[in-house]
Design an enzyme around this catalytic site. Structure first.
Site, PDB file in Angstrom:
ATOM      1  CG  HIS A 180      -1.109   8.302  -8.555  1.00  0.00           C
ATOM      2  ND1 HIS A 180      -0.341   7.611  -9.471  1.00  0.00           N
ATOM      3  CD2 HIS A 180      -1.915   7.369  -7.978  1.00  0.00           C
ATOM      4  CE1 HIS A 180      -0.678   6.326  -9.456  1.00  0.00           C
ATOM      5  NE2 HIS A 180      -1.627   6.159  -8.555  1.00  0.00           N
ATOM      6  CG  HIS A 183       0.573   2.653 -11.015  1.00  0.00           C
ATOM      7  ND1 HIS A 183       0.405   2.607  -9.655  1.00  0.00           N
ATOM      8  CD2 HIS A 183       1.906   2.457 -11.203  1.00  0.00           C
ATOM      9  CE1 HIS A 183       1.566   2.394  -9.053  1.00  0.00           C
ATOM     10  NE2 HIS A 183       2.498   2.308  -9.980  1.00  0.00           N
ATOM     11  CE1 TYR A 185      -6.315   4.297 -11.559  1.00  0.00           C
ATOM     12  CE2 TYR A 185      -4.050   3.966 -10.865  1.00  0.00           C
ATOM     13  CZ  TYR A 185      -5.353   3.536 -10.926  1.00  0.00           C
ATOM     14  OH  TYR A 185      -5.710   2.333 -10.359  1.00  0.00           O
TER      15      TYR A 185
HETATM   16  C1  LIG Z   1      -3.569  -2.750  -2.067  1.00  0.00           C
HETATM   17  C2  LIG Z   1      -2.695  -1.873  -2.915  1.00  0.00           C
HETATM   18  C3  LIG Z   1      -3.104  -0.596  -3.242  1.00  0.00           C
HETATM   19  C4  LIG Z   1      -2.288   0.240  -4.002  1.00  0.00           C
HETATM   20  N1  LIG Z   1      -2.687   1.528  -4.237  1.00  0.00           N
HETATM   21  C5  LIG Z   1      -1.834   2.395  -4.832  1.00  0.00           C
HETATM   22  C6  LIG Z   1      -2.123   3.783  -4.893  1.00  0.00           C
HETATM   23  O1  LIG Z   1      -3.144   4.281  -4.376  1.00  0.00           O
HETATM   24  N2  LIG Z   1      -1.235   4.580  -5.528  1.00  0.00           N
HETATM   25  C7  LIG Z   1      -0.099   4.096  -6.098  1.00  0.00           C
HETATM   26  O2  LIG Z   1       0.688   4.868  -6.678  1.00  0.00           O
HETATM   27  N3  LIG Z   1       0.226   2.779  -6.017  1.00  0.00           N
HETATM   28  C8  LIG Z   1      -0.594   1.943  -5.378  1.00  0.00           C
HETATM   29  N4  LIG Z   1      -0.230   0.625  -5.218  1.00  0.00           N
HETATM   30  C9  LIG Z   1       1.116   0.178  -5.647  1.00  0.00           C
HETATM   31  C10 LIG Z   1       2.097   0.270  -4.462  1.00  0.00           C
HETATM   32  O3  LIG Z   1       2.351   1.614  -4.107  1.00  0.00           O
HETATM   33  C11 LIG Z   1       3.442  -0.385  -4.779  1.00  0.00           C
HETATM   34  O4  LIG Z   1       4.068   0.304  -5.828  1.00  0.00           O
HETATM   35  C12 LIG Z   1       3.290  -1.857  -5.143  1.00  0.00           C
HETATM   36  O5  LIG Z   1       2.471  -2.533  -4.206  1.00  0.00           O
HETATM   37  C13 LIG Z   1       4.658  -2.548  -5.207  1.00  0.00           C
HETATM   38  O6  LIG Z   1       5.282  -2.505  -3.948  1.00  0.00           O
HETATM   39  P1  LIG Z   1       5.330  -3.824  -3.007  1.00  0.00           P
HETATM   40  O7  LIG Z   1       5.839  -4.919  -3.887  1.00  0.00           O
HETATM   41  O8  LIG Z   1       6.282  -3.453  -1.908  1.00  0.00           O
HETATM   42  O9  LIG Z   1       3.939  -4.095  -2.538  1.00  0.00           O
HETATM   43  C14 LIG Z   1      -1.046  -0.230  -4.485  1.00  0.00           C
HETATM   44  C15 LIG Z   1      -0.656  -1.543  -4.178  1.00  0.00           C
HETATM   45  C16 LIG Z   1      -1.440  -2.354  -3.391  1.00  0.00           C
HETATM   46  C17 LIG Z   1      -0.954  -3.736  -3.037  1.00  0.00           C
END
Ligand SMILES: Cc1cc2nc3c(=O)[nH]c(=O)nc-3n(C[C@H](O)[C@H](O)[C@H](O)COP(=O)(O)O)c2cc1C
Length: 376
Positions: A180, A183, A185
Site C-alpha cells: 500500500h 492515499h 499513508y
Molecule cells: C469502505 C472503503 C474502504 C477502503 N479501504 C481501502 C484500503 O484499505 N486500501 C486502499 O488502498 N484503498 C481503500 N479504499 C479505496 C478503494 O480501494 C478504491 O480505490 C475506491 O473505493 C475507488 O473504487 P470504487 O469507485 O470502485 O469504489 C477503500 C474504499 C472504500 C469505499
C-alpha cells in the site's frame, strides 16, 4: 424492461474473461476486487465472516482479490483493533483460511500490506503506547501532530516488517502481495513532497522520495520466491487532499516509478477516483495507462467502475458517455491497462462479477451506501 445490446454483452464477456499473467500468477479474468478496509476483525483476527465475505466474491467470478489493508508487524502501523493484522499466530491462521477459501472458490488473492504512518493518532489500539511516525513527522494537512520523523532504525524496522509480512503471505498460501503506497499513508508520505521534507537520502527529488518504497520492494523481493507477484499501489490523491499530486508530468511520474519497477514490482495498481479521467495534458491515457506505458509492467485501473449512472445505462443498452462500459472496454482492448479493480459496486453486490461476465447487465442495481455497514 431494458434490453442489453448483444454486442455489448459479448464484447464485455470477451474482453473481461481473458486470463492475465502477473509474474508467476495467472489471474483467470480481468476483474479485481479493490482493497477495502472493513473493520470486522476484532483483535486483528479475520474470522469466519471475513472468510466467507471474500470467498463469496471469488465464487462469483472475481479473478483477483486484493484484501483490505492489513497492518504489517510494526507497532506504529495502525490504529484500530478491528483492522486485521498480518502478524501474530492467530491473525495469520485466520488469513490462511481466507486464502484457502478463495482458492477453493476458484479465485486468486493478495493481501494489501499497510502502514498508516502519520495518519495514526497516538493512544489508539492496538499498541496505544506507540508513536506516530513518518518521514518528517508531518501530516498530509501539513500539521506536525504528535508524531515524529523516522530514524534510520525506524526505517529499517518498517522495511523488515513489510518483508516479513510478504514472506508470511507466501508461506500461508497467498498468491502475491500488494504494497500500500497510496492515499497519504506511510509509503506515500515518503513519495509526496508535501509530507517528505527530509534532507537525507530519503528526501529531495522524486527518485530520493521513492527510495524508501524501492527499499521495501527490494526487501520484499528478497523475502519471497522470484515468481511470487509483488504489486505496488499508489495514487496522486491523498485522503483529505484529493487534489494533491505526486507528479505533474509523465517525466516526474517516471522518475518515481522506474526505481520501483527496477526494485522488483511486477504490477502497479494506479488508484484514481474516476478511471476515465486523463492524467496529463495532450493524452487520453489515465494514470494506469501512463503507468503501464512508462514502466512496461502490467497495470490495474480503478475508480467508480459500475457506480456512475452512465455505466449502468450502457450495460442496459441505452448508450453512454465517459464512465461507460464501452469506454472501459475500449481502453482494455487497446491494452492501456490489464485489470480493472472494482470497489464499492462489489461491496454492494457480491455477484457483480458473475453478472458482468455472463452479460446479465439488467440485474445490476445502483450502489447504496448501506453496503458499508455489513460484511454480506
Ligand atoms: C469502505 C472503503 C474502504 C477502503 N479501504 C481501502 C484500503 O484499505 N486500501 C486502499 O488502498 N484503498 C481503500 N479504499 C479505496 C478503494 O480501494 C478504491 O480505490 C475506491 O473505493 C475507488 O473504487 P470504487 O469507485 O470502485 O469504489 C477503500 C474504499 C472504500 C469505499
Amino acid at each position: 424492461m431494458t434490453v442489453t445490446s448483444p454486442s455489448v454483452t459479448a464484447r464485455a464477456a470477451g474482453i473481461l474473461s481473458r486470463p492475465v499473467t502477473i509474474n508467476g500468477l495467472t489471474v483467470p479474468n480481468r476483474i479485481a476486487m479493490a482493497p477495502m478496509t472493513r473493520m470486522f476483525s476484532p483483535g486483528g483476527v479475520p474470522g469466519e465472516d471475513v472468510v466467507s465475505y471474500y470467498a463469496r466474491r471469488a465464487a462469483a467470478g472475481v479473478g483477483l482479490i486484493v484484501t483490505e489493508g492489513t497492518y504489517v508487524g510494526h507497532e506504529s502501523a495502525g490504529q484500530s483493533d478491528r483492522v486485521p493484522r498480518f502478524h501474530g499466530e492467530e491473525q495469520l491462521a485466520g488469513w490462511a483460511k481466507v486464502a484457502e477459501a478463495v482458492h477453493a472458490a476458484g479465485g486468486t488473492i493478495v493481501p494489501q500490506l499497510w502502514h498508516i504512518g502519520m495518519v495514526r493518532e497516538q493512544g489508539q489500539a492496538p499498541y496505544p503506547q506507540a508513536p506516530a511516525v513518518g518521514p518528517s513527522g508531518v501530516r498530509t494537512d501539513g500539521t506536525e501532530g504528535t508524531g515524529r520523523a523516522m530514524t534510520q532504525a525506524d526505517i529499517d524496522a518498517v522495511i523488515g516488517a513489510f518483508a516479513q509480512a510478504a514472506a508470511d503471505a507466501e508461506r500461508i498460501g497467498f498468491d502475491g502481495v500488494e504494497l500500500h503506497g497510496a492515499h497519504g499513508y506511510l509509503v506515500d508520505q515518503f513519495l509526496w513532497s508535501g509530507t517528505n521534507r527530509r534532507t537525507d537520502a530519503y528526501g529531495g527529488d522524486p527518485v530520493a522520495r521513492a527510495r524508501f518504497a524501492a527499499e521495501i520492494v527490494a526487501a520484499v523481493r528478497d523475502a519471497v520466491s522470484p515468481e511470487f507477484p509483488v504489486v505496488f499501489r499508489y495514487s496522486q490523491w491523498k485522503q483529505d487532499a484529493y487534489d494533491a499530486r505526486l507528479a505533474e508530468t509523465p517525466q516526474e511520474l517516471e522518475a518515481i516509478l522506474a526505481p520501483l519497477a527496477e526494485a522488483g514490482v511486477d504490477a502497479f495498481h494506479a488508484s484514481t477516483r474516476r478511471y476515465w479521467l486523463p492524467e496529463f495534458a495532450d493524452s487520453d491515457l489515465n494514470l494506469a495507462g501512463w503507468t503501464k506505458k512508462l514502466t512496461g509492467r502490467p497495470s490495474i485501473t480503478v475508480g467508480s467502475v459500475g457506480l456512475d449512472g452512465e455505466f449502468l445505462k450502457a450495460f442496459q443498452g441505452q448508450g453512454a458517455e465517459l464512465g461507460s462500459i464501452d469506454n472501459l472496454l475500449d481502453r482494455m482492448e487497446r491494452d492501456e491497462f490489464d485489470l480493472v479493480a472494482v470497489g464499492r459496486a462489489l461491496l454492494h453486490d457480491p455477484n457483480w462479477a458473475a453478472k458482468v461476465l455472463a452479460g446479465r447487465f439488467d440485474e445490476l442495481t445502483p450502489y447504496e451506501g448501506s453496503a458499508l455497514k455489513t460484511l454480506s
